[in-house]
Every structure is written in C-alpha cells, then in structure tokens.
Design an enzyme around this catalytic site. Structure first.
Site, PDB file in Angstrom:
ATOM      1  N   GLY A 106      50.565  -3.900 -36.420  1.00  0.00           N
ATOM      2  CA  GLY A 106      49.447  -3.337 -37.179  1.00  0.00           C
ATOM      3  C   GLY A 106      49.819  -3.267 -38.651  1.00  0.00           C
ATOM      4  O   GLY A 106      50.881  -3.724 -39.058  1.00  0.00           O
ATOM      5  N   TYR A 152      54.930  -7.462 -20.916  1.00  0.00           N
ATOM      6  CA  TYR A 152      53.776  -6.611 -21.234  1.00  0.00           C
ATOM      7  C   TYR A 152      53.226  -5.969 -19.949  1.00  0.00           C
ATOM      8  O   TYR A 152      53.075  -4.756 -19.871  1.00  0.00           O
ATOM      9  CB  TYR A 152      52.702  -7.473 -21.898  1.00  0.00           C
ATOM     10  N   ARG A 208      45.088 -14.196 -30.431  1.00  0.00           N
ATOM     11  CA  ARG A 208      44.180 -14.043 -29.295  1.00  0.00           C
ATOM     12  C   ARG A 208      43.022 -15.030 -29.440  1.00  0.00           C
ATOM     13  O   ARG A 208      42.793 -15.588 -30.531  1.00  0.00           O
ATOM     14  CB  ARG A 208      43.669 -12.597 -29.214  1.00  0.00           C
ATOM     15  N   ASP A 227      52.943   5.008 -36.572  1.00  0.00           N
ATOM     16  CA  ASP A 227      52.976   3.556 -36.373  1.00  0.00           C
ATOM     17  C   ASP A 227      54.179   2.972 -37.127  1.00  0.00           C
ATOM     18  O   ASP A 227      54.531   3.453 -38.202  1.00  0.00           O
ATOM     19  CB  ASP A 227      51.676   2.941 -36.922  1.00  0.00           C
ATOM     20  N   VAL A 242      58.137   4.691 -32.251  1.00  0.00           N
ATOM     21  CA  VAL A 242      58.087   5.696 -31.177  1.00  0.00           C
ATOM     22  C   VAL A 242      59.120   5.410 -30.085  1.00  0.00           C
ATOM     23  O   VAL A 242      59.430   6.290 -29.292  1.00  0.00           O
ATOM     24  CB  VAL A 242      56.678   5.827 -30.550  1.00  0.00           C
ATOM     25  N   ASN A 258      58.823   9.159 -24.773  1.00  0.00           N
ATOM     26  CA  ASN A 258      58.838  10.029 -25.961  1.00  0.00           C
ATOM     27  C   ASN A 258      57.461  10.652 -26.202  1.00  0.00           C
ATOM     28  O   ASN A 258      57.353  11.836 -26.538  1.00  0.00           O
ATOM     29  CB  ASN A 258      59.266   9.233 -27.193  1.00  0.00           C
ATOM     30  N   LYS A 293      53.485  -1.944 -19.023  1.00  0.00           N
ATOM     31  CA  LYS A 293      52.298  -1.100 -18.856  1.00  0.00           C
ATOM     32  C   LYS A 293      52.246  -0.499 -17.456  1.00  0.00           C
ATOM     33  O   LYS A 293      51.818   0.644 -17.276  1.00  0.00           O
ATOM     34  CB  LYS A 293      51.034  -1.909 -19.137  1.00  0.00           C
TER      35      LYS A 293
HETATM   36  P1  NAD Z   1      47.555  -3.867 -32.141  1.00  0.00           P
HETATM   37  O1  NAD Z   1      48.745  -4.739 -32.078  1.00  0.00           O
HETATM   38  O2  NAD Z   1      46.516  -4.130 -33.186  1.00  0.00           O
HETATM   39  O3  NAD Z   1      47.965  -2.347 -32.264  1.00  0.00           O
HETATM   40  C1  NAD Z   1      49.141  -1.809 -31.712  1.00  0.00           C
HETATM   41  C2  NAD Z   1      49.763  -0.887 -32.750  1.00  0.00           C
HETATM   42  O4  NAD Z   1      50.958  -0.311 -32.195  1.00  0.00           O
HETATM   43  C3  NAD Z   1      50.174  -1.627 -34.028  1.00  0.00           C
HETATM   44  O5  NAD Z   1      49.692  -0.964 -35.164  1.00  0.00           O
HETATM   45  C4  NAD Z   1      51.698  -1.607 -33.983  1.00  0.00           C
HETATM   46  O6  NAD Z   1      52.284  -1.642 -35.258  1.00  0.00           O
HETATM   47  C5  NAD Z   1      51.957  -0.324 -33.214  1.00  0.00           C
HETATM   48  N1  NAD Z   1      53.267  -0.293 -32.563  1.00  0.00           N
HETATM   49  C6  NAD Z   1      53.816  -1.228 -31.753  1.00  0.00           C
HETATM   50  N2  NAD Z   1      55.044  -0.848 -31.379  1.00  0.00           N
HETATM   51  C7  NAD Z   1      55.274   0.366 -31.952  1.00  0.00           C
HETATM   52  C8  NAD Z   1      56.361   1.270 -31.930  1.00  0.00           C
HETATM   53  N3  NAD Z   1      57.478   1.006 -31.233  1.00  0.00           N
HETATM   54  N4  NAD Z   1      56.272   2.417 -32.650  1.00  0.00           N
HETATM   55  C9  NAD Z   1      55.151   2.698 -33.377  1.00  0.00           C
HETATM   56  N5  NAD Z   1      54.076   1.871 -33.415  1.00  0.00           N
HETATM   57  C10 NAD Z   1      54.144   0.725 -32.719  1.00  0.00           C
HETATM   58  O7  NAD Z   1      46.873  -3.939 -30.677  1.00  0.00           O
HETATM   59  P2  NAD Z   1      45.511  -3.304 -30.148  1.00  0.00           P
HETATM   60  O8  NAD Z   1      44.668  -4.405 -29.665  1.00  0.00           O
HETATM   61  O9  NAD Z   1      44.972  -2.329 -31.113  1.00  0.00           O
HETATM   62  O10 NAD Z   1      46.046  -2.526 -28.850  1.00  0.00           O
HETATM   63  C11 NAD Z   1      46.267  -1.126 -28.878  1.00  0.00           C
HETATM   64  C12 NAD Z   1      46.627  -0.645 -27.469  1.00  0.00           C
HETATM   65  O11 NAD Z   1      45.570  -0.951 -26.562  1.00  0.00           O
HETATM   66  C13 NAD Z   1      47.892  -1.286 -26.925  1.00  0.00           C
HETATM   67  O12 NAD Z   1      48.624  -0.323 -26.205  1.00  0.00           O
HETATM   68  C14 NAD Z   1      47.354  -2.346 -25.978  1.00  0.00           C
HETATM   69  O13 NAD Z   1      48.251  -2.608 -24.936  1.00  0.00           O
HETATM   70  C15 NAD Z   1      46.075  -1.699 -25.476  1.00  0.00           C
HETATM   71  N6  NAD Z   1      45.107  -2.715 -25.040  1.00  0.00           N
HETATM   72  C16 NAD Z   1      44.392  -3.434 -25.962  1.00  0.00           C
HETATM   73  C17 NAD Z   1      43.506  -4.401 -25.509  1.00  0.00           C
HETATM   74  C18 NAD Z   1      42.646  -5.205 -26.460  1.00  0.00           C
HETATM   75  O14 NAD Z   1      41.865  -6.051 -26.016  1.00  0.00           O
HETATM   76  N7  NAD Z   1      42.690  -4.992 -27.754  1.00  0.00           N
HETATM   77  C19 NAD Z   1      43.347  -4.659 -24.132  1.00  0.00           C
HETATM   78  C20 NAD Z   1      44.130  -3.928 -23.254  1.00  0.00           C
HETATM   79  C21 NAD Z   1      44.996  -2.940 -23.703  1.00  0.00           C
HETATM   80  N1  UDP Z   2      42.999 -18.912 -25.317  1.00  0.00           N
HETATM   81  C1  UDP Z   2      42.527 -20.165 -25.679  1.00  0.00           C
HETATM   82  N2  UDP Z   2      42.731 -20.579 -26.956  1.00  0.00           N
HETATM   83  C2  UDP Z   2      43.352 -19.820 -27.903  1.00  0.00           C
HETATM   84  C3  UDP Z   2      43.810 -18.524 -27.536  1.00  0.00           C
HETATM   85  C4  UDP Z   2      43.617 -18.116 -26.229  1.00  0.00           C
HETATM   86  O1  UDP Z   2      41.952 -20.888 -24.855  1.00  0.00           O
HETATM   87  O2  UDP Z   2      43.483 -20.288 -29.045  1.00  0.00           O
HETATM   88  C5  UDP Z   2      42.768 -18.471 -23.928  1.00  0.00           C
HETATM   89  C6  UDP Z   2      43.973 -17.852 -23.239  1.00  0.00           C
HETATM   90  O3  UDP Z   2      44.768 -18.857 -22.627  1.00  0.00           O
HETATM   91  C7  UDP Z   2      43.285 -16.955 -22.222  1.00  0.00           C
HETATM   92  C8  UDP Z   2      42.016 -16.494 -22.924  1.00  0.00           C
HETATM   93  O4  UDP Z   2      41.792 -17.443 -23.964  1.00  0.00           O
HETATM   94  O5  UDP Z   2      42.926 -17.697 -21.071  1.00  0.00           O
HETATM   95  C9  UDP Z   2      42.120 -15.102 -23.528  1.00  0.00           C
HETATM   96  O6  UDP Z   2      43.300 -15.054 -24.303  1.00  0.00           O
HETATM   97  P1  UDP Z   2      43.697 -13.824 -25.208  1.00  0.00           P
HETATM   98  O7  UDP Z   2      45.023 -14.147 -25.811  1.00  0.00           O
HETATM   99  O8  UDP Z   2      42.578 -13.487 -26.109  1.00  0.00           O
HETATM  100  O9  UDP Z   2      43.810 -12.601 -24.200  1.00  0.00           O
HETATM  101  P2  UDP Z   2      44.440 -12.393 -22.739  1.00  0.00           P
HETATM  102  O10 UDP Z   2      43.272 -12.047 -21.908  1.00  0.00           O
HETATM  103  O11 UDP Z   2      45.099 -13.648 -22.257  1.00  0.00           O
HETATM  104  O12 UDP Z   2      45.410 -11.277 -22.929  1.00  0.00           O
END
Ligand code: NAD
Ligand code: UDP
Length: 323
Positions: A36, A146, A187, A31, A57, A100, A150
C-alpha cells in the site's frame, strides 16, 4: 468508538478508514507500505480523528497507548503477483501479524475482525461456494503462501474466540475492485484497464474460461460494517455473485474504454482457480446485506479513477512507462 485498522494504507483498508471516519469514529491506521501507500490516506492525514503509524505488524508487534473498541486486521499482500513476490512476508503477516493483532484486541478488550478471503476455498469443486465448504487448497503450491496463511489466520482467530473468549468476526472477501487499486498490482482488473488505456495487448491467462465474481468496494465496506455490528463469529462470505468468465471481463473493459487493442492469451498460472462465486445466503439472512453496485457502474467509476491516475502520472513523470 476507536478502531485500529492494520493495512489501512492499502486499497480496501483506506476505504474502510474513510468509512469509519465518516461514521464519526476515531481511526488508527497501521501499515508498513509493503503493498500500500500513504498516498491512499493522504486526504485523511489532517483529520484530527485519524492517526497513521508506520509499522510492520509481523515483527514490531502492535503498540498503541489509547483505548480501542475494534481491531480490524487487513494487513497482507493480496494480489497474486504481490504475494508470490513476498512469500515469507505473506506467511508472516498471516501468522505472526494475526497473532499480534489478536493480542492487542485481547489486551484492549476490543472486538476483532479478520479480513480473510475466498482463496480459503482454493480451486473449489462446488459453485457457488458456501461458508460450510472446506475448500481444496494445494498446501505446497505457489499460492499456498497466501491461502494457507489465511486459513491459519482463520484458525487462530477461532482459537482466540473459543479459548480466550475474544469477540471475533471473520469476513471471507471475494474479488473486490474500485478506486485505489494499484495500477501495477498485477490483478486482472488493473492489468486490463492499464493495457486498454495505454494501447497494449490485453493479457488473458489460459483460455479465459475461468470465472470470477467482482464486487465493488463500497458494497464490500458496507458488508464489513454490518458484520462488525453482528454477533456472528463464524466466517461470512462478502462478494458479488454476478459471475463472469475472465475473457468476458476483458471484453467488457475493452468495450467500456473504447480501446482497439487485441486480446492475447498467455499461460495460466499454477493452481489458478477455475471458478469462484460466493454463496451470499448467509450475509443476506444475517446482515440483510447484498451488493447494490452493478458491474458496469462500478467499472465506470474505477475507469474514471485510473484515467485520472494515468493523466496525473503522465504529466508528473513524462516518459515513465508505468507507475
Ligand atoms: P493491499 O495490498 O492494497 O493492502 C494491504 C495493505 O496491508 C497494504 O497497505 C500493505 O502495505 C499492508 N501490509 C502488508 N503487510 C503488512 C505488515 N506486515 N505490516 C503492516 N502492514 C502491512 O490489498 P487489499 O486488496 O486492500 O487487501 C486488503 C485485505 O483484504 C488483505 O488482507 C487481503 O487478503 C484481503 N482480501 C482482499 C481481496 C480483494 O479483492 N481486494 C479479496 C480477498 C481478501
Ligand atoms: N488474469 C488474467 N490476466 C491478467 C491478470 C489475471 O487473465 O493480466 C486472470 C488470473 O489468472 C485469474 C483471474 O484473472 O484467473 C483473476 O486474477 P486476479 O489476479 O485478479 O485475482 P485472483 O482471483 O486470481 O486472486
């Protein structure tokens, strides 16, 4: 078994590292702490089966001398304010970072799992969203950094599978919540909880009629583990199909905290999806998986964590407005 987890110091990554260690695996966490923090893995650092490598990464590549059985690629900013603040970094980690990570998996003859997202469906025309739906994404809008990163990462993963025979998995994660989300990651859940607990107005964007489906983190981790052990190469949705409007969600958090703060309405961000709900038929059938933690129970556990964080931070840094 040894797994390399990119993004392992993030919210989901830290729970995944912890889970794999509890199953008796060795874990290498990579990381760069972009979104994070090593505080999330502080309790794992002295575990002899756990290694932390601070690396980007996307640019440094991934160098690891030992053998690996799995590469689990979670590194990427995930919160909309994070990826809007880090647009190029987000595209880089979805593209170069995924390349990578795939290369390391190939070199080590390891299985590979990509953490993808429901954002691949964009602002969907159908609900719930099955894996067969191709999505509706604005390729040049602000969220595209984003969504398209993805989608590219998924395409690259399938190309390594088809062209090079790599053993790959893709999990499409829907909104997941729980302890170790950053209080200031922007969020909906951290914002609402922070606002309710600190007496600030709760900011609902738009009229709050947009929907999301929130999955508790332990359910997600169980789903990922089952997918890792399956033979499925095509994407699988993991999420909780219990759908709520964002206004209802804010009201639920307000009630649970006992807060009296007002709910205020602010502009809806561009391309904000109107509805999001996973069709989990495939996960049910293939993985015998479904979420177990109801929203109120997951919210209680998460609130407890945030209360502790706010208490700890308030005493450690008096006067600091926000962690
Ligand atoms: P997060 O931001 O808490 O964690 C992401 C981690 O990746 C962080 O620790 C960050 O420092 C690290 N990171 C970012 N860029 C990097 C790089 N170039 N090299 C090394 N480390 C790097 O987010 P999260 O919610 O834990 O999400 C983790 C994964 O799950 C992400 O890929 C995200 O797209 C996916 N995801 C999460 C959610 C959710 O609701 N939490 C939903 C859909 C997808
Ligand atoms: N949102 C909101 N108030 C906030 C933050 C987010 O109403 O302070 C809304 C945002 O516009 C979205 C939903 O809550 O419609 C979920 O947002 P989040 O950022 O949690 O995740 P997303 O699903 O958009 O990636």
């Amino acid at each position: 078994m040894r797994a390399l987890v990119t993004g392992g110091a993030g919210f989901l990554g830290s729970h995944l590292c912890e889970h794999l260690l509890s199953c008796g695996w060795k874990v290498v966490c990579v990381d760069n702490e972009a979104t994070g923090t090593r505080r999330n893995i502080h309790h794992l650092i002295n575990n002899g089966d756990f290694e932390f490598l601070r690396a980007d990464v996307s640019s440094d590549g991934l160098k690891y001398n030992g053998s690996l059985d799995y590469v689990l690629h979670l590194a990427s900013p995930a919160s909309p304010p994070d990826y809007l603040r880090l647009p190029i970094e987000t595209l880089r980690v979805g593209s170069y970072g995924t390349y990578n990570a795939l290369q390391v998996a190939e070199e080590k003859k390891a299985k590979f799992l990509l953490a993808s997202t429901s954002e691949c469906y964009g602002d969907p025309e159908i609900s719930p969203q099955p894996e067969t739906y191709w999505g509706r994404v604005n390729p040049v809008g602000p969220r595209s950094v984003y969504d398209e990163a993805k989608r590219f990462a998924e395409a690259l993963t399938m190309a390594f599978h088809r062209a090079r025979g790599l053993d790959t998995r893709i999990v499409r994660i829907f909104n997941t919540y729980g302890p170790r989300m950053r209080l200031n990651d922007g969020r909906a859940l951290p914002n609402f909880v922070y606002q309710a607990l600190t007496g600030k107005p709760m900011t609902v964007y738009g009229d709050g009629s947009q929907t999301r489906s929130f999955c508790y983190v332990s359910d997600l981790i169980e789903g990922i583990h089952r997918l890792m052990q399956s033979d499925e190469h095509n994407p699988v949705n993991i999420g909780n199909p219990q759908e709520v409007t964002i206004l209802e969600f804010a009201q639920r958090i307000k009630e649970l905290t006992g807060s009296q703060v007002p709910i205020v309405f602010e502009p809806l961000p561009q391309d904000d999806p109107k509805q999001r709900c996973p069709d989990i038929g495939k996960a049910r059938q293939l993985l015998n998986w479904e979420p177990k933690v109801p929203l109120h129970a997951g919210l209680e556990r998460t609130l407890q964590y945030f209360r502790e964080q706010l208490g700890i931070l308030a005493s450690a840094a008096p006067g600091r407005d926000r962690p």
